[in-house]
Design a protein around this motif. Sequence first.
Motif, PDB file in Angstrom:
ATOM      1  N   ALA A   1       0.816  -1.220   0.000  1.00 30.96           N
ATOM      2  CA  ALA A   1       0.000   0.000   0.000  1.00 30.96           C
ATOM      3  C   ALA A   1       0.853   1.275   0.000  1.00 30.96           C
ATOM      4  CB  ALA A   1      -0.915  -0.013   1.209  1.00 30.96           C
ATOM      5  N   ASP A   2       2.057   1.220   0.544  1.00 35.69           N
ATOM      6  CA  ASP A   2       2.896   2.409   0.648  1.00 35.69           C
ATOM      7  C   ASP A   2       3.940   2.468  -0.471  1.00 35.69           C
ATOM      8  OD1 ASP A   2       3.562   4.801   1.897  1.00 35.69           O
ATOM      9  OD2 ASP A   2       5.137   3.851   3.090  1.00 35.69           O
ATOM     10  N   PHE A   3       3.605   1.930  -1.636  1.00 35.04           N
ATOM     11  CA  PHE A   3       4.564   1.875  -2.746  1.00 35.04           C
ATOM     12  C   PHE A   3       5.018   3.266  -3.170  1.00 35.04           C
ATOM     13  CE2 PHE A   3       5.391   1.812  -7.364  1.00 35.04           C
ATOM     14  CZ  PHE A   3       6.525   1.033  -7.346  1.00 35.04           C
ATOM     15  N   LEU A   4       4.098   4.202  -3.322  1.00 29.80           N
ATOM     16  CA  LEU A   4       4.471   5.552  -3.764  1.00 29.80           C
ATOM     17  C   LEU A   4       5.352   6.258  -2.732  1.00 29.80           C
ATOM     18  CD1 LEU A   4       1.190   6.761  -5.469  1.00 29.80           C
ATOM     19  CD2 LEU A   4       3.278   5.914  -6.525  1.00 29.80           C
ATOM     20  N   GLY A   5       5.099   5.998  -1.464  1.00 33.78           N
ATOM     21  CA  GLY A   5       5.958   6.562  -0.420  1.00 33.78           C
ATOM     22  C   GLY A   5       7.374   6.009  -0.485  1.00 33.78           C
ATOM     23  N   ASN A   6       7.480   4.702  -0.771  1.00 34.15           N
ATOM     24  CA  ASN A   6       8.798   4.085  -0.920  1.00 34.15           C
ATOM     25  C   ASN A   6       9.535   4.654  -2.129  1.00 34.15           C
ATOM     26  OD1 ASN A   6       8.359   2.439   1.295  1.00 34.15           O
ATOM     27  ND2 ASN A   6       7.625   0.733   0.070  1.00 34.15           N
ATOM     28  N   VAL A   7       8.831   4.833  -3.236  1.00 37.89           N
ATOM     29  CA  VAL A   7       9.450   5.393  -4.439  1.00 37.89           C
ATOM     30  C   VAL A   7       9.900   6.831  -4.177  1.00 37.89           C
ATOM     31  CG1 VAL A   7       9.011   6.117  -6.818  1.00 37.89           C
ATOM     32  CG2 VAL A   7       8.235   3.887  -6.028  1.00 37.89           C
ATOM     33  N   ALA A   8       9.073   7.590  -3.505  1.00 38.47           N
ATOM     34  CA  ALA A   8       9.440   8.974  -3.191  1.00 38.47           C
ATOM     35  C   ALA A   8      10.658   9.033  -2.279  1.00 38.47           C
ATOM     36  CB  ALA A   8       8.255   9.692  -2.545  1.00 38.47           C
ATOM     37  N   ALA A   9      10.714   8.141  -1.289  1.00 41.88           N
ATOM     38  CA  ALA A   9      11.864   8.123  -0.380  1.00 41.88           C
ATOM     39  C   ALA A   9      13.143   7.739  -1.110  1.00 41.88           C
ATOM     40  CB  ALA A   9      11.596   7.153   0.765  1.00 41.88           C
ATOM     41  N   LEU A  10      13.044   6.869  -2.105  1.00 41.41           N
ATOM     42  CA  LEU A  10      14.228   6.494  -2.874  1.00 41.41           C
ATOM     43  C   LEU A  10      14.645   7.579  -3.856  1.00 41.41           C
ATOM     44  CD1 LEU A  10      13.459   2.753  -3.617  1.00 41.41           C
ATOM     45  CD2 LEU A  10      15.266   3.661  -2.169  1.00 41.41           C
ATOM     46  N   ALA A  11      13.685   8.312  -4.412  1.00 40.82           N
ATOM     47  CA  ALA A  11      13.992   9.330  -5.414  1.00 40.82           C
ATOM     48  C   ALA A  11      14.375  10.676  -4.803  1.00 40.82           C
ATOM     49  CB  ALA A  11      12.793   9.518  -6.341  1.00 40.82           C
ATOM     50  N   LEU A  12      14.058  10.891  -3.553  1.00 44.72           N
ATOM     51  CA  LEU A  12      14.293  12.185  -2.922  1.00 44.72           C
ATOM     52  C   LEU A  12      15.759  12.623  -2.953  1.00 44.72           C
ATOM     53  CD1 LEU A  12      12.680  14.375  -1.480  1.00 44.72           C
ATOM     54  CD2 LEU A  12      13.186  13.245   0.675  1.00 44.72           C
ATOM     55  N   PRO A  13      16.731  11.769  -2.680  1.00 46.71           N
ATOM     56  CA  PRO A  13      18.120  12.245  -2.691  1.00 46.71           C
ATOM     57  C   PRO A  13      18.722  12.445  -4.086  1.00 46.71           C
ATOM     58  CG  PRO A  13      17.965  10.069  -1.653  1.00 46.71           C
ATOM     59  CD  PRO A  13      16.616  10.446  -2.104  1.00 46.71           C
ATOM     60  N   VAL A  14      18.053  12.014  -5.140  1.00 42.40           N
ATOM     61  CA  VAL A  14      18.625  12.092  -6.490  1.00 42.40           C
ATOM     62  C   VAL A  14      18.941  13.531  -6.898  1.00 42.40           C
ATOM     63  CG1 VAL A  14      18.194  11.629  -8.930  1.00 42.40           C
ATOM     64  CG2 VAL A  14      17.659   9.890  -7.219  1.00 42.40           C
ATOM     65  N   PRO A  15      18.029  14.495  -6.752  1.00 44.97           N
ATOM     66  CA  PRO A  15      18.389  15.873  -7.140  1.00 44.97           C
ATOM     67  C   PRO A  15      19.564  16.433  -6.334  1.00 44.97           C
ATOM     68  CG  PRO A  15      16.024  15.685  -6.848  1.00 44.97           C
ATOM     69  CD  PRO A  15      16.616  14.413  -6.374  1.00 44.97           C
ATOM     70  N   VAL A  16      19.653  16.083  -5.078  1.00 42.66           N
ATOM     71  CA  VAL A  16      20.765  16.557  -4.254  1.00 42.66           C
ATOM     72  C   VAL A  16      22.082  15.967  -4.749  1.00 42.66           C
ATOM     73  CG1 VAL A  16      21.716  16.570  -1.912  1.00 42.66           C
ATOM     74  CG2 VAL A  16      19.267  16.869  -2.269  1.00 42.66           C
ATOM     75  N   LEU A  17      22.074  14.671  -5.077  1.00 45.72           N
ATOM     76  CA  LEU A  17      23.289  14.032  -5.568  1.00 45.72           C
ATOM     77  C   LEU A  17      23.694  14.584  -6.935  1.00 45.72           C
ATOM     78  CD1 LEU A  17      22.564  10.364  -4.490  1.00 45.72           C
ATOM     79  CD2 LEU A  17      24.141  11.987  -3.428  1.00 45.72           C
ATOM     80  N   VAL A  18      22.730  14.826  -7.802  1.00 48.00           N
ATOM     81  CA  VAL A  18      23.033  15.398  -9.119  1.00 48.00           C
ATOM     82  C   VAL A  18      23.618  16.800  -8.959  1.00 48.00           C
ATOM     83  CG1 VAL A  18      22.001  16.232 -11.273  1.00 48.00           C
ATOM     84  CG2 VAL A  18      21.369  13.996 -10.368  1.00 48.00           C
ATOM     85  N   ALA A  19      23.051  17.591  -8.076  1.00 49.46           N
ATOM     86  CA  ALA A  19      23.576  18.939  -7.829  1.00 49.46           C
ATOM     87  C   ALA A  19      24.996  18.873  -7.276  1.00 49.46           C
ATOM     88  CB  ALA A  19      22.660  19.691  -6.870  1.00 49.46           C
TER      89      ALA A  19
END
Length: 68
Positions: free
Chosen positions: A40-58
């Motif tokens: 049920a919390d799939f979108l929350g898991n995806v968001a938690a995994l994707a959240l650091p990507v912009p910071v790492l790219v920057a």
Amino acid sequence: MKIAAPLIPLALVFPAAPAWACTLCHSRTAEEVRAAIFGADFLGNVAALALPVPVLVAAVLAARKYLL
């Protein structure tokens, strides 16, 4: 790169087969893990995994700009 280029069509013709020999993939624990991840919390898991990507790219872009 010259060595790897002829192997690319082979990867498309012969895709990787599922790991049927893996006993962990077909165990009760594996089913529970898949249920927890894709539940049920799939979108929350995806968001938690994707959240650091912009910071790492920057960080990579800043390091490339200021160190090279």
